[in-house]
Structure formats: structure tokens, C-alpha cells
Design an enzyme around this catalytic site. Structure first.
Site, PDB file in Angstrom:
ATOM      1  N   HIS A 188      43.687 132.265  31.003  1.00  0.00           N
ATOM      2  CA  HIS A 188      43.857 130.816  31.149  1.00  0.00           C
ATOM      3  C   HIS A 188      43.108 130.339  32.386  1.00  0.00           C
ATOM      4  O   HIS A 188      43.224 130.925  33.461  1.00  0.00           O
ATOM      5  CB  HIS A 188      45.342 130.469  31.276  1.00  0.00           C
ATOM      6  CG  HIS A 188      45.616 128.999  31.175  1.00  0.00           C
ATOM      7  ND1 HIS A 188      45.411 128.285  30.017  1.00  0.00           N
ATOM      8  CD2 HIS A 188      46.064 128.102  32.090  1.00  0.00           C
ATOM      9  CE1 HIS A 188      45.741 127.018  30.222  1.00  0.00           C
ATOM     10  NE2 HIS A 188      46.122 126.877  31.466  1.00  0.00           N
ATOM     11  N   TYR A 215      69.554  99.029  42.851  1.00  0.00           N
ATOM     12  CA  TYR A 215      70.200  99.875  43.855  1.00  0.00           C
ATOM     13  C   TYR A 215      69.415  99.896  45.171  1.00  0.00           C
ATOM     14  O   TYR A 215      68.184  99.932  45.177  1.00  0.00           O
ATOM     15  CB  TYR A 215      70.306 101.323  43.347  1.00  0.00           C
ATOM     16  CG  TYR A 215      71.271 101.526  42.210  1.00  0.00           C
ATOM     17  CD1 TYR A 215      72.641 101.432  42.405  1.00  0.00           C
ATOM     18  CD2 TYR A 215      70.815 101.858  40.946  1.00  0.00           C
ATOM     19  CE1 TYR A 215      73.535 101.643  41.360  1.00  0.00           C
ATOM     20  CE2 TYR A 215      71.688 102.084  39.891  1.00  0.00           C
ATOM     21  CZ  TYR A 215      73.052 101.967  40.103  1.00  0.00           C
ATOM     22  OH  TYR A 215      73.924 102.188  39.076  1.00  0.00           O
ATOM     23  N   ASP A 230      69.498 103.869  33.040  1.00  0.00           N
ATOM     24  CA  ASP A 230      69.363 103.378  31.675  1.00  0.00           C
ATOM     25  C   ASP A 230      68.644 102.036  31.561  1.00  0.00           C
ATOM     26  O   ASP A 230      68.404 101.575  30.451  1.00  0.00           O
ATOM     27  CB  ASP A 230      70.754 103.223  31.046  1.00  0.00           C
ATOM     28  CG  ASP A 230      71.606 104.456  31.252  1.00  0.00           C
ATOM     29  OD1 ASP A 230      71.234 105.513  30.733  1.00  0.00           O
ATOM     30  OD2 ASP A 230      72.626 104.357  31.969  1.00  0.00           O
TER      31      ASP A 230
END
Length: 373
Positions: free
Chosen positions: A156, A256, A305
Site C-alpha cells: 500500500h 451551547y 441532534d
């Protein structure tokens, strides 16, 4: 309809595969579907593109088994180490595994009673897993292990997406030397080395290319996007909706910690998406979304959310669609990350909607209500 969702265009994935395959039609194509298909849904993508590819690669054994149980028939390689006590499952489900060192191989050999197909993992400079170039004698010892069927070898690249090609060239040269040196010990069916960047930029293909991010239409780096050697089409769009709009006065704080306070009268929209959906909290006061063709900046901290954006001067209504990443490259750069992380961060509670020929063909709603037409 769900508040946030991801739309995946299968036609664009197929087109990306076909465009990349044109680089070298003689190379097999391995679609990397690890991390749930880079967050887009491994099974649905595998199901739709299986006829266009030759191999599938995943990172974990459970990912491979899930694809087999779902009916995927193409050869599957696990790129990460498989715990030797689980190797019997690889035989049961016909899954290839990497061999990362001699002691690991011996434990596998002793744990099974029949052959397992393996790919030699060679560490040519990534520094992750695999045999180093000075361990060729250990590699040759693998031929004495009766249950280890070496069919392939791979490595890789670590810097194939960068402008300086010297390290990539060194890794490629080292890989070729190891393969040539051990060739008499094994009857390798094929070898593979090229990730998305190597295939697109360096035309280092060998027998098979392993294409992850570019299968989904994302260039591995800004450099490759600018060079545009192969046309890719982003196959997905992360979307949400406006759920609330309010006017606020100067001096009003948002979210917040009161990290944002309006310095003038503003119009603020609340969106039904947060960091629990995969919109990373680091976008607080930095990110931008697209609403009705206008870029709108995130204001205040991203909540679990929900989040708020400045829609002052924008014609916006409740339930309007929101494009979360108007330019995924630019958004990723704002928080010092890459599109890979933004894609794989999308939470499973966000439904995936699959489209083909402009029509919805499937919806995966992992968590929450079952979607019905």
C-alpha cells in the site's frame, strides 16, 4: 420522510468504475467497500456493481462475512489482520486473508485443517502491517506451511496522492524487487499495489487496482482533483431539512457555550442534523451548508441532534432541503481533515437512499421507523 438522509446515485458509481478501468483495461478492478462502503452502504453498492468488478476488499472479517451472507459472490479480501482462531470462518465463507508475518502464518496454519487463500502483505514503506524487504527468507518459509495457500501479494502506498513522487517510486521499486526475489518460491496468481491515487496519477496498475474513495467519485487529494486525469462523479449527497426559523436581535447568543453572539439582527434556521448524525462538532462556527442555492454559515456549536445556520437574506421555509457538504473538499479542509473522514462519519441512524436511472431503488433505514412509500 426522514429529516436527514444520504442519496447515493448508483449510475455514477458504475460510471466511475468504467472510467477508472479505462486506465488499464487489462488490470482487474477491486472495489474497496470497507467501513460500510465508505459510509454509503457496502451491501447495496456491492449488489449493484458486482458485475462490473473482479474483487472486493474490506478491512474487517465481519464486513466480509456480512457481504457473503447477503449473497455477494465475487472474491473478497480482508485487508486487516484476521485473528487466527477465526480463520475457519474464512474457509467457510471463501474469504481471502492477508499474511502479515511468519509467526502469524504459523498460528493460522496450526489452527485449521484445510487450505486458506492468502495474500502476502508487504510493507514497502507504509509502516503498518506486513513483511519488510529484509524478511524475504521468512516469506519463503511460508511455502512449508501446508494450509497456507499463497495466491497473491500486495502493498500500500502512503504518499501516492502527493506532488513529490519519489517515495511512491521507491515503494514501487521495492515491491517489484520483493516479488521478483520470491517468485520462484510461489506461484502467485496476481499481485496488487495501486490504490486510487496510484491508479489515477501514476498509472501503476499491476494485475489489479484497489480503488476505494474514487469508486465513489472523490479524488484522493486536492492535487489529483486539479490534475483531473480521470473524470470522477461524486455519487452521494448528504442532506437535511430546515425545522425552525426565527428572527433574533443583536446580542442574542446561539447554542451551547454561547460561542456565537449576533452582532446585528439576523435570521437563524435550525436544521435537523447534529454530530450524532455524523456532522462533526468541529464544524461549529466554521461549516457552511447550501439552502436554496445560497451558502449559509453554521453559527454556534453543533449540537448532538440539531444545529443552527445564518439564513439572513435567504428565502427559506420550514422543510426546505439542505445540502450538508456543498463542496466536500473545502468543508473537510476547514477542520483539517479529508473527505474520507466526513463520509465514514455519517451515522447509521441516517437513512441511505439509493437511486438508479433517476428512480429510488432501495432505502436502508438502519435505525428508526421502517420507511414505506
Amino acid at each position: 420522510m426522514n429529516e436527514s438522509y444520504v442519496e447515493i446515485d448508483i449510475d455514477k458509481i458504475i460510471e466511475n468504475i468504467q472510467n477508472i478501468k479505462r486506465i488499464n483495461p487489462n488490470s482487474m478492478y477491486c472495489a474497496v467497500l470497507k467501513a460500510n462502503g465508505y459510509g454509503l452502504g457496502a451491501f447495496k453498492i456491492a449488489e449493484q456493481v458486482e458485475e462490473y468488478i473482479d474483487y472486493i476488499a474490506v478491512a474487517r472479517l465481519n464486513e466480509a462475512i456480512s457481504l457473503r451472507k447477503a449473497g455477494i459472490k465475487k472474491p473478497i479480501l480482508v485487508l486487516g489482520a484476521v485473528y487466527f482462531k477465526d480463520v475457519s470462518k474464512c474457509i467457510k465463507y471463501d474469504i481471502d486473508i492477508p499474511i502479515i508475518d511468519l509467526e502469524y502464518a504459523k498460528k493460522i496454519n496450526d489452527s485449521i485443517d484445510e487450505k486458506v487463500n492468502v495474500h502476502l502483505a508487504l510493507d514497502t514503506g507504509m509502516g503498518r502491517i506486513g513483511f519488510r524487504d529484509y524478511e524475504e527468507d521468512k516469506i519463503r518459509e511460508l511455502k512449508n506451511l501446508e494450509n497456507i495457500n499463497v495466491i497473491s501479494a500486495f502493498t500500500h502506498f502512503s504518499t501516492a496522492d502527493e506532488a513529490d513522487t519519489s517515495y511512491t517510486e521507491m515503494q514501487n521499486d521495492k515491491f517489484i524487487k520483493i516479488i521478483n526475489d520470491i517468485n520462484n518460491a510461489f506461484n502467485l496468481e496476481f499481485v496488487h499495489i495501486a490504490n486510487s491515487a496510484a491508479a489515477i496519477k501514476h498509472n501503476i496498475n499491476r494485475d489489479m487496482i484497489r480503488v476505494g474513495i474514487s469508486t465513489y467519485g472523490i479524488y484522493p487529494s486536492d492535487l489529483l482533483k486539479e490534475e483531473n486525469n480521470v473524470e470522477l462523479k461524486q455519487c452521494f449527497s448528504f442532506k437535511s431539512r430546515v425545522i425552525f426559523i426565527k428572527e433574533v436581535e443583536a446580542g442574542t447568543s446561539i447554542s451551547y457555550g454561547r460561542t456565537f453572539t449576533a452582532d446585528k439582527p439576523m435570521k437563524i434556521a435550525t436544521l435537523s442534523i447534529g454530530y450524532a448524525d455524523g456532522y462533526i462538532r468541529a464544524f461549529s462556527n466554521l461549516g457552511e451548508v447550501l439552502i436554496n442555492g445560497k451558502l449559509c454559515k453554521v453559527v454556534g456549536r453543533v449540537c448532538m441532534d440539531q444545529m443552527m445556520v445564518d439564513v439572513t437574506g435567504v428565502d427559506v421555509n420550514i422543510d426546505d432541503e439542505v445540502i450538508i457538504y456543498p463542496d466536500i473538499y473545502k468543508e473537510a479542509a476547514k477542520i483539517d481533515t479529508i473527505p474520507y473522514e466526513l463520509m465514514t462519519s455519517i451515522n447509521l441512524r441516517v437513512p441511505r437512499i439509493y437511486k438508479k436511472s433517476g428512480k429510488i431503488i432501495s432505502i436502508d433505514n438502519y435505525i428508526g421507523e421502517i420507511y414505506e412509500d
